[in-house]
Design an enzyme around this catalytic site. Structure first.
Site, PDB file in Angstrom:
ATOM      1  CE  LYS A  92      -3.362  -0.475  -1.674  1.00 24.33           C
ATOM      2  NZ  LYS A  92      -2.771  -0.013  -0.436  1.00 24.33           N
TER       3      LYS A  92
ATOM      4  CG  ASP B 133       0.231  -1.772   6.300  1.00 28.59           C
ATOM      5  OD1 ASP B 133       0.878  -2.771   5.935  1.00 28.59           O
ATOM      6  OD2 ASP B 133      -0.967  -1.611   6.026  1.00 28.59           O
TER       7      ASP B 133
HETATM    8  C1  LIG Z   1       2.999  -3.742   2.076  1.00 27.00           C
HETATM    9  O1  LIG Z   1       1.724  -3.285   2.460  1.00 27.00           O
HETATM   10  C2  LIG Z   1       0.714  -3.152   1.514  1.00 27.00           C
HETATM   11  C3  LIG Z   1      -0.576  -2.788   2.169  1.00 27.00           C
HETATM   12  O2  LIG Z   1      -0.691  -3.249   3.448  1.00 27.00           O
HETATM   13  C4  LIG Z   1       0.624  -4.330   0.600  1.00 27.00           C
HETATM   14  O3  LIG Z   1      -0.369  -4.173  -0.354  1.00 27.00           O
HETATM   15  C5  LIG Z   1       1.982  -4.545  -0.008  1.00 27.00           C
HETATM   16  O4  LIG Z   1       1.944  -5.521  -0.998  1.00 27.00           O
HETATM   17  C6  LIG Z   1       2.904  -4.888   1.117  1.00 27.00           C
HETATM   18  N1  LIG Z   1       4.122  -5.553   0.771  1.00 27.00           N
HETATM   19  C7  LIG Z   1       5.144  -5.135   0.059  1.00 27.00           C
HETATM   20  C8  LIG Z   1       6.221  -6.116  -0.157  1.00 27.00           C
HETATM   21  O5  LIG Z   1       5.241  -4.039  -0.394  1.00 27.00           O
END
Ligand SMILES: *[C@@H]1O[C@H](CO)[C@@H](O)[C@H](O)[C@H]1NC(C)=O
Ligand SMILES: *[C@@H]1O[C@H](CO)[C@@H](O)[C@H](O)[C@H]1NC(C)=O
Ligand SMILES: *[C@@H]1O[C@H](CO)[C@@H](O)[C@H](O)[C@H]1NC(C)=O
Ligand SMILES: *[C@@H]1O[C@H](CO)[C@@H](O)[C@H](O)[C@H]1NC(C)=O
Length: 539
Positions: free
Chosen positions: A236, A271
């Site tokens: 992002k 989230d």
């Molecule tokens: C956690 O949440 C975000 C956005 O919802 C995601 O892009 C990310 O890869 C997720 N998982 C981990 C393991 O961080």
């Protein structure tokens, strides 16, 4: 622009010598047939001029013929494309059951293996979900894009629930998104300190007690404990090299110390996991959380015994929240079309996130665009030329698709307006608009029904898809995300499909509920349920 259906050529040719005459030709290709209209003119000197006139007459006649063949051809071909789409996107219940079974199989695989699998089935270290009794003041930091939010949540236990919620949104200066770790986290810590300074005096923690914070960090992280995790990579638009591989909680904590803010990061939260926590606080029957927004993901509460790859001690609760990362699910049972294949091939991550690419808000609108583009190219659906805007990827957003899909005006005014405003297709007939709505319906229904199959797969995995004899164990699945929240037809299709998959009896025990702000309130709740001061909570 290449018009595949009608290859038209028109011309007048003068013959070589005097008296040889001239020929006017008008020919075009209709599907497999070549239609040639021509006049032979043998009139000496006037031949050339006559041929031109004749060519014009020929062309006019040809236009009539062409319009006629195309007239039926246009609707016929467009109709055929829509029927073909409908067939390829078909999700009969038997297919949805296969998808759910495949989901369950992949869940087992991901829980067993440390090696990469379709579903990562990540251990979140969240085994203390909120009990509902949490009280007191907790903070959250929600960092997931160009903005971040700071939140202060006053919890009042079972009786009062969330007593008060205050939050502030701050945009991150662009230069900090590509600067150094220290600059970014110092900025965040300073904003957090400012926010904390507005805390009402009567709610200040007693001396010696630290404030606690849940940190939602929406980038790929390899979590190592409830309150630590290493950044795998930025996404992002962020690119701060010295954070990659580092513990993001450590980076934040150091910044808090530098600024002298006495606050402990009690939980690092995805989230989706926050959604489970948020919902659990209000309803102890919550067993899973699903986000259907721009992207999609699901987390659920697994029995700690059922996680072969878990090396640690069994948690007291016997539970562990698993972050499925289900957007990467794929199966030969998924009804994929040429449009999905092209969308995937054109994406930044071909072959990955296939489930996400057919069910989530980021993509639904673009699938519709691709279908309309093909109809324009192959059936002249929007007129003789292909509307140029239709070629622009992601120009048709899912919220606009939703607006068209929910248009209840008799002449589909909203559809006409969207086509005009977004795609600059100015002049659409009611018949065209109806077909556009039909395409929206097919694409949205497929997404909603497959989402339902995914939820059903989770329910099957944990044995909540059937009513056990004598038991009426309730199960609640918490849903969040803009797609679920705002796309009414998507939501109702998802809900009714889950009911059908469950059957009447089990459907009584399972409910789908909307809970929002898992990344904010949910994170604060996880700070509370993982507090160092458990049992000492103030009221
Ligand atoms: C956690 O949440 C975000 C956005 O919802 C995601 O892009 C990310 O890869 C997720 N998982 C981990 C393991 O961080
Ligand atoms: C997604 O699935 C593919 C195919 O199994 C796998 O190679 C890839 O590593 C997965 N991606 C993620 C982010 O888990
Ligand atoms: C449609 O209308 C807009 C302005 O209203 C104009 O810019 C555009 O060229 C028109 N497109 C066509 C195909 O007529
Ligand atoms: C616009 O629509 C009207 C009514 O359907 C039709 O009569 C007219 O020919 C159309 N014009 C163009 C440029 O397509």
């Amino acid at each position: 622009m290449i018009n595949k259906q009608y290859d038209v050529s028109c011309g007048a040719r003068a013959g070589a010598g005097a008296g040889a005459g001239a020929k006017a030709v008008y020919s075009f290709q209709h599907k497999t047939k070549k239609v040639v209209l021509c006049c032979d003119v043998k009139m000496g000197k006037v031949a050339v001029g006559a041929a031109v006139v004749c060519a014009a007459a020929c062309a006019a006649a040809a236009m009539v013929v062409r319009r006629r063949t195309k007239g039926s051809g246009k609707w016929g071909r467009a109709e055929a494309l829509v029927r073909e789409l409908e067939e390829q996107c078909g999700t009969p219940i038997a297919k949805l059951r296969q998808v759910a079974d495949a989901m369950e199989v992949e869940m087992h695989a991901g829980l067993a293996s440390q090696a990469p699998t379709r579903l990562q089935m990540l251990i979140t270290f969240v085994h203390n979900l909120p009990s509902g009794d949490e009280k007191g003041l907790y903070y959250a930091l929600d960092l997931g894009g160009t903005n971040f939010r700071t939140l202060r949540v006053h919890l009042g236990g079972k009786e009062k629930g969330v007593v008060k919620l205050e939050s502030e949104e701050v945009s991150i200066p662009p230069q900090l998104m590509t600067g150094s770790s220290q600059e970014l986290f110092d900025f965040i810590a300073a904003q957090l300190a400012k926010f904390v300074s507005s805390e009402p005096e009567e709610l200040h923690p007693p001396p010696g007690r630290q404030r606690e914070l849940g940190f939602t960090f929406s980038f790929p992280v390899k979590q190592t404990s409830i309150a630590s995790g290493n950044l795998i990579k930025w996404t992002k638009g962020f690119n701060i090299e010295d954070v990659v591989g580092q513990d993001v909680v450590g980076e934040l904590t150091k910044a808090l110390q530098r600024i002298g803010l006495d606050m402990r990061v009690a939980a690092l939260v995805n989230d989706t996991v926050g959604t489970v926590a948020r919902a659990r606080f209000s309803d102890q029957d919550v067993i899973a959380g699903v986000i259907l927004g721009t992207g999609t993901n699901a987390a659920y509460v697994e029995s700690a015994h059922a996680i072969p790859k878990w090396q640690g001690l069994l948690p007291k609760s016997g539970e562990m929240v698993i972050n499925m990362e289900w957007g990467n699910f794929s199966s030969s049972h998924l009804p994929l079309t040429e449009y999905d294949q092209a969308l995937d091939a054109d994406s930044l991550n071909p072959g990955e996130q296939i489930f996400e690419k057919i069910i989530s808000g980021m993509y639904l609108g673009d699938i519709v665009r691709r279908v309309l583009l093909k109809m324009a190219e192959e059936a002249d659906f929007f007129g003789d030329t292909v509307p140029p805007k239709l070629r622009i990827p992601f120009i048709l957003r899912t919220p606009d698709m939703s607006k068209m899909h929910h248009d209840t005006t008799p002449d589909l005014k909203e559809v006409g307006k969207k086509l005009k405003d977004i795609l600059e297709i100015n002049n659409t007939s009611l018949k065209m608009r109806k077909i556009v709505v039909e395409v929206c319906e097919i694409v949205a229904a497929r997404g909603a029904r497959l989402s339902a199959a995914g939820v059903f797969g989770i329910l099957k995995k944990i044995g909540r898809d059937k009513v056990k004899a004598g038991e009426k164990q309730k199960s609640v699945v918490a849903l969040d995300g803009g797609l679920f929240e705002h796309y009414t037809k998507f939501r109702s299709s998802l809900e009714s499909t889950i009911k059908v998959l469950l059957g009447d009896e089990a459907a009584e025990t399972v409910s789908i509920e909307h809970f929002n702000d898992g990344s904010g309130i949910g994170a604060a709740l996880l700070a509370a349920s993982n507090s160092h001061y458990l049992g000492l909570q103030e009221s």
